[in-house]
Design an enzyme around this catalytic site. Sequence first.
Site, PDB file in Angstrom:
ATOM      1  CB  SER A   1      -0.896   0.024   1.240  1.00 12.35           C
ATOM      2  OG  SER A   1      -1.598   1.244   1.281  1.00 12.35           O
TER       3      SER A   1
ATOM      4  CE  LYS B   1     -11.749  -0.673  -1.115  1.00 12.44           C
ATOM      5  NZ  LYS B   1     -11.723  -0.182  -2.497  1.00 12.44           N
TER       6      LYS B   1
ATOM      7  CG  ASP C   1     -12.964   3.208  -4.080  1.00 12.97           C
ATOM      8  OD1 ASP C   1     -11.903   3.825  -3.846  1.00 12.97           O
ATOM      9  OD2 ASP C   1     -13.139   2.027  -3.729  1.00 12.97           O
TER      10      ASP C   1
ATOM     11  N   GLY D   1     -16.333  -4.639  -6.033  1.00  9.79           N
ATOM     12  CA  GLY D   1     -16.524  -3.360  -5.350  1.00  9.79           C
ATOM     13  C   GLY D   1     -16.111  -2.164  -6.186  1.00  9.79           C
TER      14      GLY D   1
ATOM     15  CB  THR E   1     -18.798 -14.482 -12.191  1.00  5.05           C
ATOM     16  OG1 THR E   1     -17.518 -14.997 -11.807  1.00  5.05           O
ATOM     17  CG2 THR E   1     -19.894 -15.359 -11.643  1.00  5.05           C
TER      18      THR E   1
HETATM   19  P1  NAP Z   1     -13.142  -7.447  -6.060  1.00  2.00           P
HETATM   20  O1  NAP Z   1     -14.375  -6.907  -5.408  1.00  2.00           O
HETATM   21  O2  NAP Z   1     -12.459  -8.643  -5.507  1.00  2.00           O
HETATM   22  O3  NAP Z   1     -13.533  -7.747  -7.603  1.00  2.00           O
HETATM   23  C1  NAP Z   1     -12.597  -8.333  -8.454  1.00  2.00           C
HETATM   24  C2  NAP Z   1     -13.106  -8.283  -9.900  1.00  2.00           C
HETATM   25  O4  NAP Z   1     -12.060  -8.750 -10.761  1.00  2.00           O
HETATM   26  C3  NAP Z   1     -14.310  -9.173 -10.154  1.00  2.00           C
HETATM   27  O5  NAP Z   1     -15.091  -8.601 -11.171  1.00  2.00           O
HETATM   28  C4  NAP Z   1     -13.636 -10.484 -10.638  1.00  2.00           C
HETATM   29  O6  NAP Z   1     -14.478 -11.269 -11.456  1.00  2.00           O
HETATM   30  C5  NAP Z   1     -12.514  -9.909 -11.478  1.00  2.00           C
HETATM   31  N1  NAP Z   1     -11.387 -10.830 -11.612  1.00  2.00           N
HETATM   32  C6  NAP Z   1     -10.433 -11.097 -10.695  1.00  2.00           C
HETATM   33  N2  NAP Z   1      -9.514 -11.966 -11.203  1.00  2.00           N
HETATM   34  C7  NAP Z   1      -9.916 -12.239 -12.463  1.00  2.00           C
HETATM   35  C8  NAP Z   1      -9.399 -13.060 -13.494  1.00  2.00           C
HETATM   36  N3  NAP Z   1      -8.266 -13.776 -13.321  1.00  2.00           N
HETATM   37  N4  NAP Z   1     -10.062 -13.099 -14.682  1.00  2.00           N
HETATM   38  C9  NAP Z   1     -11.183 -12.387 -14.865  1.00  2.00           C
HETATM   39  N5  NAP Z   1     -11.730 -11.579 -13.922  1.00  2.00           N
HETATM   40  C10 NAP Z   1     -11.105 -11.512 -12.735  1.00  2.00           C
HETATM   41  O7  NAP Z   1     -12.006  -6.334  -6.157  1.00  2.00           O
HETATM   42  P2  NAP Z   1     -12.215  -4.747  -6.269  1.00  2.00           P
HETATM   43  O8  NAP Z   1     -12.162  -4.147  -4.918  1.00  2.00           O
HETATM   44  O9  NAP Z   1     -13.400  -4.486  -7.117  1.00  2.00           O
HETATM   45  O10 NAP Z   1     -10.867  -4.297  -7.016  1.00  2.00           O
HETATM   46  C11 NAP Z   1     -10.651  -4.594  -8.379  1.00  2.00           C
HETATM   47  C12 NAP Z   1      -9.368  -3.913  -8.862  1.00  2.00           C
HETATM   48  O11 NAP Z   1      -9.532  -2.502  -8.795  1.00  2.00           O
HETATM   49  C13 NAP Z   1      -8.135  -4.242  -8.008  1.00  2.00           C
HETATM   50  O12 NAP Z   1      -7.033  -4.387  -8.868  1.00  2.00           O
HETATM   51  C14 NAP Z   1      -7.960  -3.009  -7.154  1.00  2.00           C
HETATM   52  O13 NAP Z   1      -6.599  -2.786  -6.788  1.00  2.00           O
HETATM   53  C15 NAP Z   1      -8.431  -1.933  -8.105  1.00  2.00           C
HETATM   54  N6  NAP Z   1      -8.899  -0.726  -7.400  1.00  2.00           N
HETATM   55  C16 NAP Z   1      -8.243   0.432  -7.654  1.00  2.00           C
HETATM   56  C17 NAP Z   1      -8.647   1.580  -7.024  1.00  2.00           C
HETATM   57  C18 NAP Z   1      -7.925   2.859  -7.319  1.00  2.00           C
HETATM   58  O14 NAP Z   1      -8.087   3.808  -6.541  1.00  2.00           O
HETATM   59  N7  NAP Z   1      -7.177   2.945  -8.420  1.00  2.00           N
HETATM   60  C19 NAP Z   1      -9.721   1.558  -6.116  1.00  2.00           C
HETATM   61  C20 NAP Z   1     -10.382   0.347  -5.881  1.00  2.00           C
HETATM   62  C21 NAP Z   1      -9.947  -0.797  -6.534  1.00  2.00           C
HETATM   63  P3  NAP Z   1     -15.459 -12.378 -10.816  1.00  2.00           P
HETATM   64  O15 NAP Z   1     -16.686 -11.648 -10.371  1.00  2.00           O
HETATM   65  O16 NAP Z   1     -15.713 -13.311 -11.950  1.00  2.00           O
HETATM   66  O17 NAP Z   1     -14.703 -13.016  -9.685  1.00  2.00           O
END
Ligand code: NAP
Length: 284
Positions: free
Chosen positions: A15, A66, A102, A130, A153
Site C-alpha cells: 500500500s 470493504k 472510490d 466493489g 462471472t
Molecule cells: P473485487 O471486489 O475482488 O472484484 C474483483 C473483480 O475482478 C471481479 O469482477 C472479478 O471477477 C474480477 N477478476 C479477478 N480476477 C480475475 C481473473 N483472473 N479473470 C477475470 N476476472 C477476474 O475487487 P475490487 O475491490 O473491485 O478491485 C478490483 C481492482 O480494482 C483491483 O485491482 C484493485 O486494486 C483496483 N482498485 C483500484 C482503485 C484505485 O483507486 N485505483 C480503487 C479500488 C480498486 P469475478 O466476479 O468473476 O470473480
Amino acid sequence: MTKLVGIFGYPLAHSISPAFQQAAFDSYSMDVRYEAWPVPPDDLERAVGKLRAEPYMGANVTVPHKQQVMEFIDTIDPVAARIGAVNTIARSGESLTGYNTDATGFIRSLRERGGFEPRGCRALVLGAGGAARAAVFGLIDEGVESLAIANRTLERAESLANEASPLMEGISAMPLHGDELSRIAATADLIVNSTSIGMRHTDSEGNSPLAGVRINPRSLVCDMVYNPQDTPLLKEARAAGARTLGGLPMLIYQGAAAFEIWTDKEAPVEVMFRAGESAMAESS
Ligand code: NAP
C-alpha cells in the site's frame, strides 16, 4: 497527543496510502500519524472497535475488508450503502461513520487527469466487484448515455445491471469475452477496467482483460489497476490509438476525499500526487 489514522487491509505490504496521506497531514503541519494496519479478517471487528476513542480519527479500508467492515460501523453514508462497500471510516465521539470515496475519486480522475467528461458517453465497465460498483454508480450519477458491464462471472454482471437499472435505461451485461464485448469495445467512448486483471503479484499479472479485442481508437481507456502503472491493457489501448488513464489518479483522489472527511480541510492533491508517485517508483 498525536492523532492516529491508518489503513486496514490484508496483506498490506504494497500500500502507498501511508506515503501520500502522511504527506498531506505534514503539509498542514498537523500532529497526525497515518499507519498501515495489516488486519486478518477474523480480527477486523476488534481492530475497528479500537477506533471509537482517542487518539483515532478514523481509517481507510481496503481489500479484503470493504464489505465486511460495514457490519461493525454505526452509520453508513448513502453513497457507500448503494455501492455496498466502505473505504473510509470517520470517528465522531464514540460513533463511527462509513463512507465510500472510490466513486468520487474515479470521476474526478476522469475529469482532471483524463480530460474526459462522462455526461452523455457510452461506457463499458469491466468487472462487477466493489471497484466496478463504484464506477457504475458514479457514471450513472454523471449521466452517461449507455452502460455495459462485462464480467468473468456473468451472473454478477447481470445482478449489478439489474440493481442499477431503476436508475437509468440501457444497461447491459455480458461475459468478459465474445462478440457482444467486441462490438461494445469497438464503439465505447470510455472503457474502464475494474477487474484485478494485470495487477502485480497476482496470477493475472502481465494479462489484459481485453486481449485480442479491438478497442475504439477514439475512446479513453482507464485502468483502475495502479501497480504496475503501465498495465498490459493501457499498452494495448495506446497501440490501438486510444487515450489512456492509469489507476494512480483515482487512488490519490479517493484518498484526497477521505482526507477532507477526516480534517474538513482541502486536500493538498499536488503534494499527495508527488508523494504517491515517488512511493510507486520506490516500490517497483
Ligand atoms: P473485487 O471486489 O475482488 O472484484 C474483483 C473483480 O475482478 C471481479 O469482477 C472479478 O471477477 C474480477 N477478476 C479477478 N480476477 C480475475 C481473473 N483472473 N479473470 C477475470 N476476472 C477476474 O475487487 P475490487 O475491490 O473491485 O478491485 C478490483 C481492482 O480494482 C483491483 O485491482 C484493485 O486494486 C483496483 N482498485 C483500484 C482503485 C484505485 O483507486 N485505483 C480503487 C479500488 C480498486 P469475478 O466476479 O468473476 O470473480
